[in-house]
Design an enzyme around this catalytic site. Sequence first.
Site, short mmCIF file in Angstrom:
data_model
loop_
_atom_site.label_atom_id
_atom_site.label_comp_id
_atom_site.label_asym_id
_atom_site.label_seq_id
_atom_site.Cartn_x
_atom_site.Cartn_y
_atom_site.Cartn_z
N GLY A 109 -13.88 5.55 -74.04
CA GLY A 109 -12.86 6.39 -73.25
C GLY A 109 -12.33 7.68 -74.38
CG ASN B 103 -9.25 7.28 -65.77
OD1 ASN B 103 -10.32 6.51 -65.96
ND2 ASN B 103 -9.29 8.39 -64.89
N PRO C 70 -6.05 4.63 -62.85
CG PRO C 70 -7.58 5.91 -61.50
CD PRO C 70 -7.44 5.12 -62.61
CD GLU D 99 -0.76 4.26 -74.59
OE1 GLU D 99 -1.15 3.89 -73.58
OE2 GLU D 99 0.42 5.06 -74.56
CG PHE D 100 4.40 0.96 -77.12
CD1 PHE D 100 4.97 0.53 -75.70
CD2 PHE D 100 3.69 -0.11 -77.78
CE1 PHE D 100 5.12 -0.84 -75.63
CE2 PHE D 100 3.68 -1.43 -77.11
CZ PHE D 100 4.31 -1.67 -76.21
CG ASN E 285 5.84 2.92 -69.99
OD1 ASN E 285 6.42 3.29 -71.11
ND2 ASN E 285 4.64 2.97 -69.81
CG PHE F 70 13.92 -2.27 -69.98
CD1 PHE F 70 13.23 -3.32 -69.11
CD2 PHE F 70 15.04 -2.58 -70.44
CE1 PHE F 70 13.87 -4.57 -68.73
CE2 PHE F 70 15.62 -3.94 -70.29
CZ PHE F 70 14.96 -4.70 -69.44
CB CYS G 278 3.00 5.69 -68.55
SG CYS G 278 1.44 5.89 -69.49
C1 UDX Z 1 5.77 7.11 -71.81
C2 UDX Z 1 6.38 6.20 -72.61
O1 UDX Z 1 7.63 6.82 -73.36
C3 UDX Z 1 5.46 5.86 -73.74
O2 UDX Z 1 5.80 4.90 -74.59
C4 UDX Z 1 4.18 5.00 -73.21
O3 UDX Z 1 3.21 4.82 -73.87
C5 UDX Z 1 3.81 6.09 -71.98
O4 UDX Z 1 4.84 6.54 -71.09
P1 UDX Z 1 5.14 9.93 -71.64
O5 UDX Z 1 4.89 9.60 -70.20
O6 UDX Z 1 4.20 10.58 -72.56
O7 UDX Z 1 5.38 8.30 -72.55
O8 UDX Z 1 6.64 10.48 -71.72
P2 UDX Z 1 8.17 10.42 -71.95
O9 UDX Z 1 8.53 11.10 -73.15
O10 UDX Z 1 8.26 8.81 -72.06
O11 UDX Z 1 8.81 11.12 -70.73
C6 UDX Z 1 8.56 10.65 -69.23
C7 UDX Z 1 9.29 11.41 -68.23
O12 UDX Z 1 10.46 11.31 -68.26
C8 UDX Z 1 9.27 12.91 -68.67
O13 UDX Z 1 8.92 13.52 -67.21
C9 UDX Z 1 10.51 13.26 -69.06
O14 UDX Z 1 10.59 14.68 -68.94
C10 UDX Z 1 11.47 12.42 -68.50
N1 UDX Z 1 12.61 12.21 -69.05
C11 UDX Z 1 12.58 11.43 -70.53
C12 UDX Z 1 13.94 12.48 -68.46
O15 UDX Z 1 13.91 13.07 -67.48
N2 UDX Z 1 14.90 12.32 -69.06
C13 UDX Z 1 14.85 11.56 -70.44
O16 UDX Z 1 16.16 11.37 -70.77
C14 UDX Z 1 13.85 11.34 -70.83
#
Ligand code: UDX
Length: 458
Positions: free
Chosen positions: A12, A91, A93, A161-162, A224, A226, A276
């Site tokens: 992948g 993936n 989905p 993965e985080f 995720n 939380f 996610c």
């Molecule tokens: C997330 C997790 O943070 C990550 O640990 C996991 O592995 C994958 O999912 P990601 O989806 O890349 O990562 O983005 P993230 O920065 O967490 O933001 C997610 C969404 O929340 C975005 O649309 C962001 O704009 C929104 N967001 C984030 C808010 O609206 N307010 C905030 O305070 C923080």
Amino acid sequence: MTNFAKNILCIGAGYVGGPTMAMIAHKCPQYKVTVVDINHEKIAQWNSDRLPVYEPGLDEIVRAARGRNLFFETDVERCVREASIIFVAVNTPTKAYGAGAGMAADLQYWEKTARQIREAADSPKIVIEKCTIPVKTALAMEKILSSAYGSVRFDVISNPEFLAEGTAMRDLEFPDRVLVGSRETGQGLKARREVVDIYANWVPRERIIESSIWSSELSKLVANAFLAQRISSINAVSALCEKTDADVREVARAIGLDSRLGSRFLNASVGFGGSCFKKDILNLVYLCRSYGLSEVADYWEGVVKINEYQKERFVLTMLSAMFNTLAGKRIALFGFAFKADTGDTRDTPALCIAKSLVEERAEVVVTDPKALENARADLAGVERVAYEIDPYKAARGCDAIAVMTEWKLYAELDYERIYASMAKPAFIFDGRNILDHERLFEIGFNVFSIGKTPMAHA
Ligand code: UDX
């Protein structure tokens, strides 16, 4: 090939597999790291100067390691035979059909991969779940793998993965923690150690957390859930702030200084997006329901419901501010990516907003520095949408601007110039609270932000 200490494969070549393997190759020149994908086009991109994933810092690392100890290939069978450690990052989905549609994960790619590994393997393998999958997937994977006719031994490890998009390379280099879950048998613990050893090349030992395979799988979904729950909590409060003359940013600051709460992930917004959050929460909800835990399922489902509500509320605010009709009005969407510093638009709130505006018969102009191509694909077939890379041109002649993504560049534009080019009265709806609202009001805009009393000229 024999010179390498370990032969690692990742099946992948997407957002997770590519950057993660690039980091392992970068930090561990003693290992051979291969990323394989059946999608020839994607692999060709990984082997070119234009990588299929945009992440700050990724290009440099790939360029330095590619051809040395990092390889991108398409022959899955051969790669499986040659590797002893196999990451699975295909993936998963949300299922679009049948039982659990719209909630459960679609595991067809994942299961196909498990079968491929089983067919091709002729020596023991450690198989690592990297993608987000429902709890107990490892069990299914073990079953598929152990149903082979031969006597090849497979150990399944969960290593969720985080990484967050836009900061993937930093998250990989300096992770808050790395989780490695395995069966707690002699053989399982041995496989776990092998995986821990890879990360120990650059991650401090105390940040590598070992656990049972089930705790590890569940931790990913719960982390995720939380994070998303914090955003839905502050977004719910933002609705109340708009009614009570409170300012959600002031509330967020006040509560964030409580060290038990912390200040991150408290930015009220038009809603969270990304590949996610929604998917993982719905997975969690589905899991709870399937165990008969309906109260727990309802609790987590509330996080997604508030997110949907926040997007609907945003459009209703636009509608009522603009005299209850958007028909024929031109609206520029500033940003389409689900967050800044990425071109990714998966589950972006902007898509839902764009569609709702078009339903109201508005003319929508989408601008985004990185996501225009994806926006075009997401909105294919939707009429009354135009695309423009230059935000000044996008806003020209518009009745309103709606900020969808917190790109820094939108905070730095010349809004006097923009105001002069727009239809009047001119509106700004700041879905990310990144603009200087007082200043915009002085210029002449009617300013609507999230969680704050609107500033409208009489
Ligand atoms: C997330 C997790 O943070 C990550 O640990 C996991 O592995 C994958 O999912 P990601 O989806 O890349 O990562 O983005 P993230 O920065 O967490 O933001 C997610 C969404 O929340 C975005 O649309 C962001 O704009 C929104 N967001 C984030 C808010 O609206 N307010 C905030 O305070 C923080």
